[in-house]
Design a protein around this motif. Structure first.
Motif, PDB file in Angstrom:
ATOM      1  N   ILE A 218      26.392  15.249  15.645  1.00 32.62           N
ATOM      2  CA  ILE A 218      25.154  14.861  14.968  1.00 32.62           C
ATOM      3  C   ILE A 218      24.439  13.770  15.765  1.00 32.62           C
ATOM      4  N   GLY A 219      23.178  13.969  15.989  1.00 35.27           N
ATOM      5  CA  GLY A 219      22.367  12.965  16.683  1.00 35.27           C
ATOM      6  C   GLY A 219      22.445  13.094  18.197  1.00 35.27           C
ATOM      7  N   ARG A 220      23.252  14.027  18.666  1.00 38.50           N
ATOM      8  CA  ARG A 220      23.384  14.196  20.112  1.00 38.50           C
ATOM      9  C   ARG A 220      22.181  14.975  20.639  1.00 38.50           C
ATOM     10  N   THR A 221      21.628  14.498  21.740  1.00 38.99           N
ATOM     11  CA  THR A 221      20.446  15.197  22.264  1.00 38.99           C
ATOM     12  C   THR A 221      20.651  15.655  23.713  1.00 38.99           C
ATOM     13  N   GLU A 222      21.847  15.335  24.249  1.00 34.15           N
ATOM     14  CA  GLU A 222      22.137  15.749  25.628  1.00 34.15           C
ATOM     15  C   GLU A 222      23.139  16.901  25.589  1.00 34.15           C
ATOM     16  N   ALA A 504       1.695  19.123  18.089  1.00 33.14           N
ATOM     17  CA  ALA A 504       2.195  18.021  17.269  1.00 33.14           C
ATOM     18  C   ALA A 504       1.169  16.896  17.122  1.00 33.14           C
ATOM     19  N   PHE A 505       0.148  16.862  18.024  1.00 36.37           N
ATOM     20  CA  PHE A 505      -0.911  15.846  17.923  1.00 36.37           C
ATOM     21  C   PHE A 505      -1.777  16.073  16.672  1.00 36.37           C
ATOM     22  N   GLY A 506      -1.836  17.328  16.201  1.00 41.90           N
ATOM     23  CA  GLY A 506      -2.711  17.642  15.059  1.00 41.90           C
ATOM     24  C   GLY A 506      -4.143  17.291  15.440  1.00 41.90           C
ATOM     25  N   ASP A 507      -4.806  16.447  14.606  1.00 45.17           N
ATOM     26  CA  ASP A 507      -6.195  16.069  14.891  1.00 45.17           C
ATOM     27  C   ASP A 507      -6.286  14.783  15.714  1.00 45.17           C
ATOM     28  N   ALA A 508      -5.137  14.133  15.941  1.00 50.18           N
ATOM     29  CA  ALA A 508      -5.171  12.818  16.609  1.00 50.18           C
ATOM     30  C   ALA A 508      -5.574  12.940  18.071  1.00 50.18           C
ATOM     31  N   ASP A 509      -6.304  11.947  18.580  1.00 50.32           N
ATOM     32  CA  ASP A 509      -6.643  11.972  20.012  1.00 50.32           C
ATOM     33  C   ASP A 509      -5.672  11.113  20.819  1.00 50.32           C
ATOM     34  N   ARG A 510      -4.880  10.261  20.124  1.00 45.19           N
ATOM     35  CA  ARG A 510      -3.850   9.442  20.790  1.00 45.19           C
ATOM     36  C   ARG A 510      -2.650   9.359  19.850  1.00 45.19           C
ATOM     37  N   MET A 511      -1.490   9.242  20.417  1.00 44.74           N
ATOM     38  CA  MET A 511      -0.296   9.075  19.551  1.00 44.74           C
ATOM     39  C   MET A 511       0.727   8.190  20.226  1.00 44.74           C
ATOM     40  N   HIS A 512       1.356   7.313  19.435  1.00 40.74           N
ATOM     41  CA  HIS A 512       2.489   6.548  19.964  1.00 40.74           C
ATOM     42  C   HIS A 512       3.670   7.500  20.114  1.00 40.74           C
ATOM     43  N   THR A 513       4.497   7.277  21.127  1.00 40.57           N
ATOM     44  CA  THR A 513       5.618   8.197  21.394  1.00 40.57           C
ATOM     45  C   THR A 513       6.518   8.339  20.160  1.00 40.57           C
ATOM     46  N   ALA A 514       6.775   7.212  19.470  1.00 44.86           N
ATOM     47  CA  ALA A 514       7.669   7.264  18.307  1.00 44.86           C
ATOM     48  C   ALA A 514       7.129   8.223  17.255  1.00 44.86           C
ATOM     49  N   ASP A 515       5.800   8.178  17.021  1.00 49.54           N
ATOM     50  CA  ASP A 515       5.213   9.066  16.002  1.00 49.54           C
ATOM     51  C   ASP A 515       5.206  10.509  16.494  1.00 49.54           C
ATOM     52  N   LEU A 516       5.001  10.650  17.813  1.00 50.35           N
ATOM     53  CA  LEU A 516       4.941  11.999  18.387  1.00 50.35           C
ATOM     54  C   LEU A 516       6.286  12.721  18.226  1.00 50.35           C
ATOM     55  N   ILE A 517       7.392  12.018  18.529  1.00 53.53           N
ATOM     56  CA  ILE A 517       8.697  12.710  18.432  1.00 53.53           C
ATOM     57  C   ILE A 517       9.054  12.977  16.972  1.00 53.53           C
ATOM     58  N   GLU A 518       8.544  12.140  16.080  1.00 51.33           N
ATOM     59  CA  GLU A 518       8.783  12.399  14.653  1.00 51.33           C
ATOM     60  C   GLU A 518       8.032  13.668  14.233  1.00 51.33           C
ATOM     61  N   ALA A 519       6.798  13.806  14.742  1.00 49.57           N
ATOM     62  CA  ALA A 519       6.008  14.998  14.404  1.00 49.57           C
ATOM     63  C   ALA A 519       6.608  16.254  15.033  1.00 49.57           C
ATOM     64  N   LEU A 520       7.242  16.090  16.202  1.00 48.77           N
ATOM     65  CA  LEU A 520       7.840  17.256  16.872  1.00 48.77           C
ATOM     66  C   LEU A 520       9.091  17.741  16.148  1.00 48.77           C
ATOM     67  N   ALA A 522      13.328  17.806  14.913  1.00 47.02           N
ATOM     68  CA  ALA A 522      14.692  17.758  15.468  1.00 47.02           C
ATOM     69  C   ALA A 522      14.717  18.310  16.892  1.00 47.02           C
ATOM     70  N   GLY A 523      15.536  17.701  17.717  1.00 46.86           N
ATOM     71  CA  GLY A 523      15.703  18.188  19.082  1.00 46.86           C
ATOM     72  C   GLY A 523      14.806  17.469  20.073  1.00 46.86           C
ATOM     73  N   TRP A 524      13.852  16.686  19.565  1.00 46.78           N
ATOM     74  CA  TRP A 524      12.935  15.999  20.471  1.00 46.78           C
ATOM     75  C   TRP A 524      13.256  14.517  20.547  1.00 46.78           C
ATOM     76  N   THR A 525      13.184  13.986  21.769  1.00 44.61           N
ATOM     77  CA  THR A 525      13.367  12.547  21.980  1.00 44.61           C
ATOM     78  C   THR A 525      12.263  12.109  22.943  1.00 44.61           C
ATOM     79  N   ALA A 526      12.111  10.788  23.078  1.00 43.17           N
ATOM     80  CA  ALA A 526      11.101  10.276  24.004  1.00 43.17           C
ATOM     81  C   ALA A 526      11.404  10.784  25.418  1.00 43.17           C
ATOM     82  N   GLY A 527      12.706  10.819  25.743  1.00 45.93           N
ATOM     83  CA  GLY A 527      13.136  11.266  27.067  1.00 45.93           C
ATOM     84  C   GLY A 527      12.747  12.714  27.315  1.00 45.93           C
ATOM     85  N   ARG A 528      12.935  13.543  26.276  1.00 45.05           N
ATOM     86  CA  ARG A 528      12.644  14.977  26.449  1.00 45.05           C
ATOM     87  C   ARG A 528      11.139  15.216  26.596  1.00 45.05           C
ATOM     88  N   VAL A 529      10.306  14.471  25.836  1.00 50.78           N
ATOM     89  CA  VAL A 529       8.853  14.613  25.970  1.00 50.78           C
ATOM     90  C   VAL A 529       8.458  14.246  27.407  1.00 50.78           C
TER      91      VAL A 529
END
Ligand SMILES: Nc1ncnc2c1ncn2[C@@H]1O[C@H](COP(=O)(O)OP(=O)(O)OP(=O)(O)O)[C@@H](O)[C@H]1O
Length: 565
Positions: A218-222, A504-520, A522-529
């Motif tokens: 659980i929580g493993r992304t590698e 995952a951006f939806g209507d947003a023109d900018r997104m913080h990485t933390a919010d982006l991976i939340e919108a993406l 399970a399976g997504w991390t800042a590293g993977r983006v």
């Protein structure tokens, strides 16, 4: 008359009160002296060991005495000249408490004081419990190491009388637990390879098999290494146990609701996160237990005996191909991760749930024959077989098939015969009896991995009622998509990860990485983006949203990729 009686009683009570500190302190001194002389080891014939205990205790007694005297002298010099009287009073108070305890103990209930429940016992208490539990003869029973307090309990090594085997003590954990006054699951006996007459004893503070052990998946992304073994669960000593499926085929058996599916899901989850193994799932129950894995498994078939037979034939053909390649290569006769890369082949894991459905079908005889062949020769060619069954009778697992599954995992079984049917004749007599696992201990089983003594473990918990399996499958899906190891139809249909990030951006023109991976999800991390976008020249930068400046991405940078394309 009455006055005389009360007078006598008062005099007797006063005398008893005055005598208590003296009697108690004397008792304390006597016990201390016996302890220093190691009288509790008087029966031992290992004089060197006894002398070692004596030396250690003499040192401890000196330290305690000097601390007491030093403290008193220091307190007299720097605090108050009444300090020696206070120190003597403290000693008398302890003596009084000892005497009062003794007197209360001698009285009938309800004045009994509670004992030291759950603490580390004295060495002589452990020896006594071993004698009471009939672990060996009385004469010569002793400890070969002090009783050590550990994180979750205490441990020691019991030296059995000469000529007696520690192996015979296995299975008597409950008797020892009863003699010590602890729960039977709290006691763990282990053999020591270097001494047949010594038994390692561990007693946990609380039942280790009632603890939940969250799965390390659980929580493993590698991606993880399937060849390093499957994280199976945790033993009574709190140690992690692994299962090397690449060495042998596995039989998982146990009564309904004992935890077979949870154990099998841990295996499938490990293979899924290992990215390269091909997973083939055959469900004889048909209740959809394998649903979470459908998008990453190369095969998911329900209640189709003919389908399983066709698959087994394919696996046999693949096995022959790999053996030919090994033969031609002229090196190892067993597939290794390097040879997998060299030959361009993958490990193939076949899981058959509720095996009885298949082996009792009209194709049963052929299925058993193919399974026996794969179970015995397959692991060397990376063709792995995991069989799960609720029934341990020969119609569910025919003898020849059982014989070639050298990894066995017995969850709670209805009776000793069933437990022996899984773990082998004589296993219960040797102390390994899965019918003794309490019903409340779901996920607890005895794992018999070829080459070592069986071990009781609780499997890692994957919450089948929650989202654990879906989350794990989602991470595996992403990892496999990136590696190109999804089943062919799924790989083709898999959306472009850049498109997914843009969506995952939806209507947003900018997104913080933390919010982006939340919108993406399970399976997504800042590293993977970052990994997906870097080859396209898009890197994260400082992005201000509502006055907050953090690492993030801009929609225009991503849209530019599609315009350029
Ligand atoms: N290691 C574990 N820790 C805690 N709970 C567990 C563990 N393993 C299984 N359980 C729980 O025990 C219950 C039964 O588990 P599971 O479905 O795996 O049993 P089963 O033997 O496959 O049952 P069946 O044969 O009916 O399919 C489930 O609610 C599960 O969450």
């Amino acid at each position: 008359m009455r006055q005389g009686k009360y007078g006598r009683r008062t005099a007797k009570f006063s005398f008893r009160c005055a005598a208590a500190p003296v009697a108690g302190t004397t008792l304390l001194a006597q016990a201390g002296w016996r302890w220093i002389r190691a009288d509790d080891y008087a029966a031992t014939d290992d004089l060197i060991f006894r002398e070692r205990v004596r030396t250690r205790r003499r040192r401890q007694a000196w330290m305690a005495g000097l601390t007491y005297l030093g403290g008193t002298v220091a307190a007299t010099a720097w605090w108050d000249t009444r300090a020696p009287a206070l120190a003597a009073a403290a000693l008398a108070a302890v003596g009084t408490a000892v005497e009062v305890r003794r007197r209360v103990k001698d009285r009938p209930l309800p004045f009994k004081l509670p004992g030291r429940k759950g603490g580390t016992p004295q060495e002589n208490q452990v020896v006594r419990a071993a004698i009471d539990a009939k672990l060996g003869r009385v004469e010569g029973m002793k400890l070969a190491s002090p009783v050590l307090t550990e994180d979750g309990g205490w441990s020691t090594i019991l030296q059995l009388p000469p000529g007696q085997r520690a192996r015979h003590a296995l299975g008597k954990e409950a008797d020892f637990a009863s003699a010590l006054g602890v729960g039977e699951s709290q006691v763990v006996f282990e053999l020591l390879p270097e001494h047949a007459g010594r038994l390692a004893i561990f007693v946990a503070k609380s039942d280790p098999f009632l603890k939940l052990y969250p799965s390390p998946l659980i929580g493993r992304t590698e991606p993880l290494d399937f060849w390093a073994g499957v994280p199976a669960g945790v033993n009574g000593r709190g140690r992690a146990e692994r299962l090397r499926l690449v060495d042998a085929s596995l039989l998982v058996a146990g009564e309904p609701r004992a935890g077979k599916s949870a154990a099998v899901n841990g295996i499938i989850g490990t293979a899924a996160l290992a990215v390269t193994p091909k997973i083939h799932l055959f469900d004889g129950k048909g209740a959809g237990d394998h649903r979470p894995w459908r998008k990453i498994a190369h095969t998911t078939v329900k209640r189709n005996a003919q389908g399983l037979l066709a698959h087994l034939r394919k696996m046999q053909a693949q096995m022959e191909r790999v053996f030919d390649m090994l033969d031609e290569a002229g090196g190892s006769t067993k597939l290794t991760p390097e040879l997998c890369r060299q030959f361009g082949v993958d490990v193939e894991l076949t899981v058959v749930d509720e095996t009885r459905y298949y082996v009792t079908s009209p194709h049963g005889a052929e299925i058993v024959e193919a399974m026996v062949d794969i179970a015995s020769r397959g692991p060397a060619a990376g063709i792995l077989l995991v069989l799960a069954t609720q029934r341990m009778t020969t119609d569910a697992i025919p003898g020849p098939l059982k014989g070639v599954c050298s990894l066995r995992w017995a969850m709670r079984c209805p009776d000793t015969t069933a437990s022996n049917a899984v773990l082998g004749q004589g296993a219960a007599g040797a102390g390994y009896n899965a019918s003794e696992i309490p019903r409340s201990h779901r996920g607890v089983g005895i794992l018999d991995a070829d080459g070592s003594d069986p071990v009781k473990i609780r499997s890692y918990f994957l919450d089948d009622a929650g989202t654990d399996l879906q989350d794990l499958a989602a991470v595996a899906y992403e990892l496999r998509r990136a590696a190109g190891t999804l089943p062919p139809a799924e790989q083709e249909a898999a959306t472009d990860p850049v498109e997914e990030i843009l969506a995952a951006f939806g209507d947003a023109d900018r997104m913080h990485t933390a919010d982006l991976i939340e919108a993406l999800g399970a399976g997504w991390t800042a590293g993977r983006v970052a990994q997906v976008l870097k080859p396209h020249g898009v890197t994260p930068g400082q992005v201000v949203i509502d006055g907050v400046n953090r690492n993030g991405y801009r929609r225009t940078d991503l849209e530019a990729l599609f315009v350029a394309a």
